[in-house]
Design a protein around this motif. Structure first.
Motif, PDB file in Angstrom:
ATOM      1  N   SER A  49       4.034 -13.585  15.287  1.00 12.75           N
ATOM      2  CA  SER A  49       3.489 -12.869  14.132  1.00 12.75           C
ATOM      3  C   SER A  49       4.282 -11.609  13.832  1.00 12.75           C
ATOM      4  N   ASN A  50       4.643 -10.850  14.887  1.00 18.40           N
ATOM      5  CA  ASN A  50       5.407  -9.618  14.660  1.00 18.40           C
ATOM      6  C   ASN A  50       6.803  -9.921  14.136  1.00 18.40           C
ATOM      7  N   ARG A  51       7.425 -10.965  14.659  1.00 19.08           N
ATOM      8  CA  ARG A  51       8.763 -11.323  14.173  1.00 19.08           C
ATOM      9  C   ARG A  51       8.702 -11.766  12.717  1.00 19.08           C
ATOM     10  N   LEU A  52       7.633 -12.498  12.368  1.00 15.95           N
ATOM     11  CA  LEU A  52       7.481 -12.946  10.977  1.00 15.95           C
ATOM     12  C   LEU A  52       7.255 -11.759  10.043  1.00 15.95           C
ATOM     13  N   ILE A  53       6.373 -10.831  10.444  1.00 12.53           N
ATOM     14  CA  ILE A  53       6.105  -9.668   9.601  1.00 12.53           C
ATOM     15  C   ILE A  53       7.343  -8.786   9.491  1.00 12.53           C
ATOM     16  N   ASN A  54       8.084  -8.636  10.577  1.00 16.22           N
ATOM     17  CA  ASN A  54       9.319  -7.837  10.520  1.00 16.22           C
ATOM     18  C   ASN A  54      10.328  -8.465   9.563  1.00 16.22           C
ATOM     19  N   LYS A  55      10.398  -9.797   9.569  1.00 13.04           N
ATOM     20  CA  LYS A  55      11.315 -10.468   8.654  1.00 13.04           C
ATOM     21  C   LYS A  55      10.877 -10.265   7.205  1.00 13.04           C
ATOM     22  N   LEU A  56       9.561 -10.381   6.966  1.00 11.21           N
ATOM     23  CA  LEU A  56       9.054 -10.164   5.621  1.00 11.21           C
ATOM     24  C   LEU A  56       9.276  -8.721   5.172  1.00 11.21           C
ATOM     25  N   ASN A  57       9.116  -7.777   6.107  1.00 14.08           N
ATOM     26  CA  ASN A  57       9.370  -6.367   5.783  1.00 14.08           C
ATOM     27  C   ASN A  57      10.835  -6.137   5.423  1.00 14.08           C
ATOM     28  N   SER A  58      11.731  -6.827   6.142  1.00 14.85           N
ATOM     29  CA  SER A  58      13.162  -6.666   5.834  1.00 14.85           C
ATOM     30  C   SER A  58      13.489  -7.193   4.444  1.00 14.85           C
ATOM     31  N   TRP A  59      12.731  -8.198   3.971  1.00 12.16           N
ATOM     32  CA  TRP A  59      12.923  -8.685   2.595  1.00 12.16           C
ATOM     33  C   TRP A  59      12.226  -7.779   1.585  1.00 12.16           C
ATOM     34  N   TYR A  60      11.110  -7.233   2.004  1.00 10.46           N
ATOM     35  CA  TYR A  60      10.281  -6.476   1.057  1.00 10.46           C
ATOM     36  C   TYR A  60      10.795  -5.057   0.808  1.00 10.46           C
ATOM     37  N   LEU A  61      11.315  -4.398   1.840  1.00  8.06           N
ATOM     38  CA  LEU A  61      11.723  -2.991   1.703  1.00  8.06           C
ATOM     39  C   LEU A  61      12.768  -2.776   0.605  1.00  8.06           C
TER      40      LEU A  61
ATOM     41  N   LEU B  63       1.282  -4.516   4.392  1.00  8.47           N
ATOM     42  CA  LEU B  63       1.880  -5.793   3.999  1.00  8.47           C
ATOM     43  C   LEU B  63       1.184  -6.955   4.694  1.00  8.47           C
ATOM     44  N   ARG B  64       0.914  -6.800   5.986  1.00 10.88           N
ATOM     45  CA  ARG B  64       0.282  -7.880   6.742  1.00 10.88           C
ATOM     46  C   ARG B  64      -1.120  -8.220   6.207  1.00 10.88           C
TER      47      ARG B  64
ATOM     48  N   THR C 209       0.037  -6.146  -6.335  1.00 15.14           N
ATOM     49  CA  THR C 209      -0.466  -5.222  -5.319  1.00 15.14           C
ATOM     50  C   THR C 209       0.674  -4.566  -4.558  1.00 15.14           C
ATOM     51  N   MET C 210       1.710  -5.317  -4.254  1.00 19.08           N
ATOM     52  CA  MET C 210       2.775  -4.783  -3.402  1.00 19.08           C
ATOM     53  C   MET C 210       3.927  -4.160  -4.174  1.00 19.08           C
ATOM     54  N   ILE C 211       4.017  -4.388  -5.486  1.00 17.86           N
ATOM     55  CA  ILE C 211       5.140  -3.818  -6.247  1.00 17.86           C
ATOM     56  C   ILE C 211       4.644  -2.967  -7.410  1.00 17.86           C
ATOM     57  N   VAL C 212       3.846  -3.545  -8.278  1.00 16.50           N
ATOM     58  CA  VAL C 212       3.443  -2.819  -9.484  1.00 16.50           C
ATOM     59  C   VAL C 212       2.415  -1.735  -9.178  1.00 16.50           C
ATOM     60  N   LEU C 213       1.453  -2.038  -8.310  1.00 13.15           N
ATOM     61  CA  LEU C 213       0.398  -1.066  -8.005  1.00 13.15           C
ATOM     62  C   LEU C 213       0.956   0.210  -7.367  1.00 13.15           C
ATOM     63  N   PRO C 214       1.885   0.128  -6.386  1.00 10.57           N
ATOM     64  CA  PRO C 214       2.485   1.380  -5.883  1.00 10.57           C
ATOM     65  C   PRO C 214       3.210   2.174  -6.963  1.00 10.57           C
ATOM     66  N   ILE C 215       3.843   1.467  -7.910  1.00  9.65           N
ATOM     67  CA  ILE C 215       4.534   2.168  -8.998  1.00  9.65           C
ATOM     68  C   ILE C 215       3.518   2.900  -9.870  1.00  9.65           C
ATOM     69  N   LEU C 216       2.399   2.237 -10.177  1.00  6.80           N
ATOM     70  CA  LEU C 216       1.343   2.908 -10.953  1.00  6.80           C
ATOM     71  C   LEU C 216       0.805   4.122 -10.204  1.00  6.80           C
ATOM     72  N   PHE C 217       0.638   4.000  -8.894  1.00  5.21           N
ATOM     73  CA  PHE C 217       0.151   5.134  -8.087  1.00  5.21           C
ATOM     74  C   PHE C 217       1.138   6.295  -8.177  1.00  5.21           C
ATOM     75  N   LYS C 218       2.416   5.993  -8.128  1.00  2.00           N
ATOM     76  CA  LYS C 218       3.425   7.047  -8.217  1.00  2.00           C
ATOM     77  C   LYS C 218       3.404   7.714  -9.583  1.00  2.00           C
ATOM     78  N   VAL C 219       3.318   6.907 -10.644  1.00  5.03           N
ATOM     79  CA  VAL C 219       3.335   7.453 -12.006  1.00  5.03           C
ATOM     80  C   VAL C 219       2.127   8.359 -12.231  1.00  5.03           C
TER      81      VAL C 219
END
Length: 997
Positions: free
Chosen positions: A71-83, A531-532, A577-587
């Motif tokens: 699970s940790n290896r999978l989440i780390n891989k997803l984080n490396s794609w997501y960041l 993310l998880r 939730t993971m891309i647009v919502l953080p941008i709205l929070f920042k704006v």
């Protein structure tokens, strides 16, 4: 987090409100799902906050996390794609937001082209073929035709296992049909064994072509057994779409039906177009020649009776067989009543004994008449039935509407409506158009309650339209039209979509409260942390619907659109939730904390001139910030809560007014108490004492007066708290404005001090100017420190009054005299409180007078003697008279003196309140004069002083000391104004919330 979980579950429950509001077929299909989901959520909520924490404490033990687990290896891989994605998004906020809006418009465009249907057609596995024969076709002809159709189907299509025909109505006519109407039920093999076609629509087209080839000029309608019954129940037509034409003339209705049939026969998807048979019934028409009838001395009634007797028969007597009785009916022989010539040659007797054939008296011909007259709501109508194949229902109906509206000219009084499955679709849409907005509004209300902010609620609420994007895209990709099933999927999707938004926004707020200032760093930290859970929530829901999406068994047609919408919507909702919502929070965050910046080259004196030139106005008289703080204080203050408990106590005490003394129960065995047989009597007895009945009523009035007094005292207590909160709040605002003023002065004098040091080093000025500038700078800096400490102390006082866990911060930067006062409101509270005390003393005085009344005593006893055969019983009633009444006299006198003393004290309190009000009004006039002076003269004078001093100092007309003195004079005017406003507001609050000590 617990609050967010609760609100999230409640949102899921709310989204099922529209589903539960459905009725009819759609309600029967989807209500069980909604109710099951709702009950499961309620159970889950109970278990999550009771059983799960206990189980977690027992079974989950702290242990070191294994970084190499799957699970940790999978989440780390997803984080490396997501960041990289979120990092790019934070640098390109506008592109991300424009892209999201663009996807939304794309989905709207696709949705407008998708079409719609009520519920996807279920594959029942069998066909029902309805051949439409001519009206009046005999039973033998109908049997012959259906038998021929059966042979064609069985001989040409190996997919068919059995064909069964049903003609006319059964003995119990639950489904009435005429002799020319029949249902041919075709039972099919499993699709894996088909060889002639790959789909039911293709097979239906081939069967129809084969029948029309062998039996031309016959209309055929294809449907399914259950579908046919539902359609007939809905609109009276067995077809998917029923075009109903309403009017008065049956001939006109039939003509317009044929025109509509011809106009829509080429519409794509419209097949099996059948017109309801309302004409063409063969009949023999007898048209009498009244002049001939009169010439022969006959009348029409006799002729009608003769025709009825010859062909229908007439009862002329009875025949008995034992106890059985039968009617004797006379009519023509069968050979003489089978043709129209038999009717024409029917001889009629004239009064003079002659016989003439009926055709001499009437014209007898074959004609066609109405086969049936159908009505809806008492209006005549005819139906054009259409089955829809290879296309969605909504698109077919839309195309037919356009053609009928443009090409068919209906006479006045005639109209067209659309029924069948389309009618159900429209009904369900209308119901959802009411229920869905209500549910969406309730979702927004719950989001607002969860976050306490409309801005944050709107951010999470944006998940709803963008989650719908995925649902529409997936429907389009799978070539599925919109249906009520898909609509239910959208409803379920809306609730799931907002859950991840709640989780993410809550975590952002936690990080912000923990002290993270950099917004980009906060978003990166928050999104990677969440993310998880976000992916797991979306994946769990999507995988739960996956079997429905790929199912191909019975009922899969209904499940497939629902699951497709949910899975597709969850994909876009997760991206949001993971891309647009953080941008709205920042704006939104940047807009909230962005402060105006002055250009560095602007001279400090002009900044001060601008500051002094403002009147610190623009404040709303009903300060929302103060109202919010006051509401928190009334809700959280322990003293207020204690006051409410005192009211509850007094309210409970009222019920004790009718309390009685303890009941005495005794048993007596007395040797001195002998019966007639000299045996002692054993006695069992019950004794109860009562005060005089009116005493209890008087006692209740005393307790009610105490309750009213406690309520009035509680209102005064809240009034005092409002006063304290308001005064501290306005004092903080006053200190903030002083601090703002002196900060500008601090910046100004700091620049002067640095400039004086430099000029002294260059020999351009003397030492006195240097130390004076530095002394002024230190003086202002000390004042700022004092103001900061005073503000901190006042905030602590306010925090102690509000008693809230959240730290209070005053964000207002406006000050203005309070012009609104709640006239006589606090004075009225005091009056109510004083009157309640008066009522209390009067009630107590009356209670003491009631104590002069006697007490009552009731006793019942029952004795038993072992030597006697009967029980002995008795009772006694007693009265306790207060003969020694000196104590009661004294108590009554004390109560009366207390009441009189209170009346005098009440008058004193009223005078004290009036004096207090007059004193505060006088003070208010004094402070108001100072404020008016500033508004009329002081403001202009301070501005003019600054302007002239600045110009004179720049041109060398005055020295540094004169310039400093001018600045101090202008500043003093502004400080005096702030002081006057603060004193005015404090006095106005004293009048608004009177608190006489």
């Amino acid at each position: 987090m617990m609050n967010s979980a609760i609100f999230g579950q409640l949102i899921i429950l709310i989204v099922f409100i529209p589903i539960l509001s459905l009725s009819g077929v759609e309600g029967k299909m989807f209500k069980p799902m909604a109710m099951t989901f709702s009950f499961a959520l309620i159970g889950a909520m109970l278990l999550c906050f009771t059983y799960v924490p206990v189980a977690a404490s027992l079974f989950l033990k702290p242990q070191e996390e294994n970084p190499k687990s799957i699970s940790n290896r999978l989440i780390n891989k997803l984080n490396s794609w997501y960041l990289p994605v979120i990092t790019w998004a934070l640098s390109n906020t506008k592109k991300v937001l424009y892209g999201a809006v663009g996807l939304l418009f794309l989905a709207v465009g696709l949705f407008s082209t998708m079409g719609g249907e009520f519920i996807p057609t279920l594959d029942e596995g069998d066909f029902v073929i309805q051949p439409v024969l001519k009206t009046g076709t005999s039973l033998s002809k109908t049997i012959e035709t259906t038998t021929k159709i059966e042979k064609i189907i069985l001989n040409n299509f190996p997919e068919v296992t059995q064909v069964v025909s049903r003609i006319g109505a059964a003995e119990v006519p639950t489904d009435p049909m005429s002799m020319e109407e029949s249902d041919i039920i075709v039972k099919l093999k499993p699709k894996s064994e088909w060889v002639s076609a790959n789909s039911k629509d293709e097979l239906a087209d081939k069967i129809k072509a084969a029948i029309e080839e062998k039996i031309p000029n016959m209309e055929i309608e294809f449907t399914q057994p259950i579908e046919m019954r539902f359609n007939e129940l809905i609109s009276g037509s067995r077809s998917d779409v029923a075009i109903k034409i309403f009017g008065e003339d049956l001939n006109v209705l039939a003509k317009k039906a044929r025109e509509i049939e011809k106009a829509i026969k080429n519409v794509e998807g419209a097949s099996d177009i059948i017109i309801e048979k309302t004409e063409g019934l063969p009949q023999m028409m007898v048209d009498y020649d009244r002049s001939k009838i009169a010439r022969y001395g006959l009348n029409i009634a006799d002729l009608n009776e003769m025709i009825a007797l010859g062909f229908a028969g007439k009862t002329v007597g009875n025949v008995f067989e034992g106890e059985k009785r039968f009617d004797m009916v006379i009519r023509l022989d069968k050979a003489n009543r089978s043709d129209i010539e038999d009717l024409r040659n029917l001889y009629v007797s004239t009064p003079n004994g002659e016989q003439i054939p009926l055709n001499e008296l009437a014209s007898i011909e074959y004609t066609e008449g109405p086969a049936k007259i159908s009505r809806d709501n008492t209006n005549r109508r005819i139906i054009v039935g259409i089955n829809v194949r290879n296309r969605d229902l909504q698109s077919v109906v839309d195309d037919m509407k356009k053609i009928i509206d443009t090409k068919i000219d209906l006479p006045t009084g005639y109209r067209v409506t659309y029924g069948g499955q389309f009618e159900n679709l429209q009904s369900a849409k209308a119901r959802l158009l009411i229920a869905v907005p209500i549910a969406l509004f309730l979702i927004f209300i719950l989001l607002h309650f969860a976050f306490g902010s409309i801005k944050e609620a709107l951010m999470v609420y944006s998940a709803i339209p963008l989650s719908a994007v995925g649902g529409v895209l997936f429907l389009w990709m799978r070539d599925l039209p919109f249906s009520i099933s898909a609509g239910v999927g959208f409803i379920a999707l809306f609730g799931i979509a907002v859950l991840n938004g709640i989780v993410l926004i809550e975590h952002f707020k936690e990080l912000k409260h923990s002290g993270m200032k950099d917004i980009n760093e906060l978003i990166l930290k928050g999104t990677t942390d969440r993310l998880r859970p976000v992916l797991l929530t979306a994946a769990a829901a999507a995988l739960g619907f996956l079997p429905m999406a790929i199912s191909s068994g019975a009922g899969a047609e209904v499940q497939r659109p629902l699951a497709t919408v949910v899975i597709g919507g969850l994909i876009t909702a997760t991206l949001l939730t993971m891309i647009v919502l953080p941008i709205l929070f920042k704006v939104f965050d940047e807009k909230e904390f962005k402060k105006p910046k002055f250009k560095k080259h602007v001279n400090g004196t002009f900044i001060l001139l601008f500051l002094l030139g403002t009147s610190f106005g623009f404040a709303q008289e009903n300060n929302a910030e103060l109202d919010s703080i006051m509401a928190q204080a009334l809700q959280n203050n322990k003293l207020v809560k204690a006051g409410q408990l005192q009211i509850d106590k007094a309210n409970a005490n009222v019920k004790t007014a009718y309390s009685f003394d303890k009941t005495s129960v005794y048993y007596s065995y007395d040797q001195n108490n002998l019966a007639l047989n000299n045996v002692p009597l054993k006695v069992f007895g019950v004794q109860q004492s009562f005060a005089f009945p009116t005493v209890y009523g008087a006692q209740k009035k005393v307790y009610k007066a105490e309750l009213e007094s406690q309520k009035a005292s509680f209102e005064l207590q809240k009034n005092k708290l409002k006063l304290e909160v308001s005064k501290v709040y306005h004092q903080i605002v006053y200190v903030q404005h002083q601090e703002k003023l002196f900060k500008y002065l601090d910046s100004l004098y700091q620049n002067f001090s640095k400039a004086s040091d430099r000029r002294f080093e260059l020999g351009e000025t003397n030492y006195l100017e240097k130390i004076t500038a530095e002394a002024k700078f230190r003086q202002i800096r000390t004042k700022l420190s004092q103001l900061d400490k005073e503000k901190t102390a006042q905030v602590e006082v306010l925090q102690a009054l509000v008693q809230s866990e959240e730290k209070i911060s005053i964000k207002t930067n406006e000050i203005k005299p309070i012009n609104t006062i709640l006239k006589d409101s606090s004075k009225e509270l005091y009056s109510v409180y004083l009157e309640s005390l008066t009522k209390k003393y009067k009630s107590n005085e009356k209670l003491q007078k009631q104590n002069w009344l006697p007490d009552l005593n009731v006793e019942y006893f029952q004795g038993r003697n072992n030597g006697l055969s009967q029980s002995l019983y008795g009772f006694q009633v007693g009265v306790a008279i207060p003969i020694l009444f000196n104590g009661n006299v004294a108590k009554s006198k004390v109560a009366k003196l207390e009441s009189q003393a209170w009346e005098e004290q009440k008058q004193h309190e009223l005078i004290k309140i009036e004096t207090y009000i007059n004193q505060k009004k006088s003070e208010l006039e004094q402070y108001n004069q100072a404020i008016e002076y500033y508004n009329q003269y002081g403001k202009k004078v301070s501005q003019e002083i600054i302007k002239v001093a600045n110009m004179s100092y720049q041109h060398g007309e005055i020295d540094f000391f004169q310039f400093i003195q001018s600045l101090e004079n202008a500043t003093t005017i502004q400080v005096d104004y702030l002081e006057a406003v603060n004193q005015y507001n404090q006095t106005q609050l004293d009048l608004q919330y009177i608190n006489v000590q």
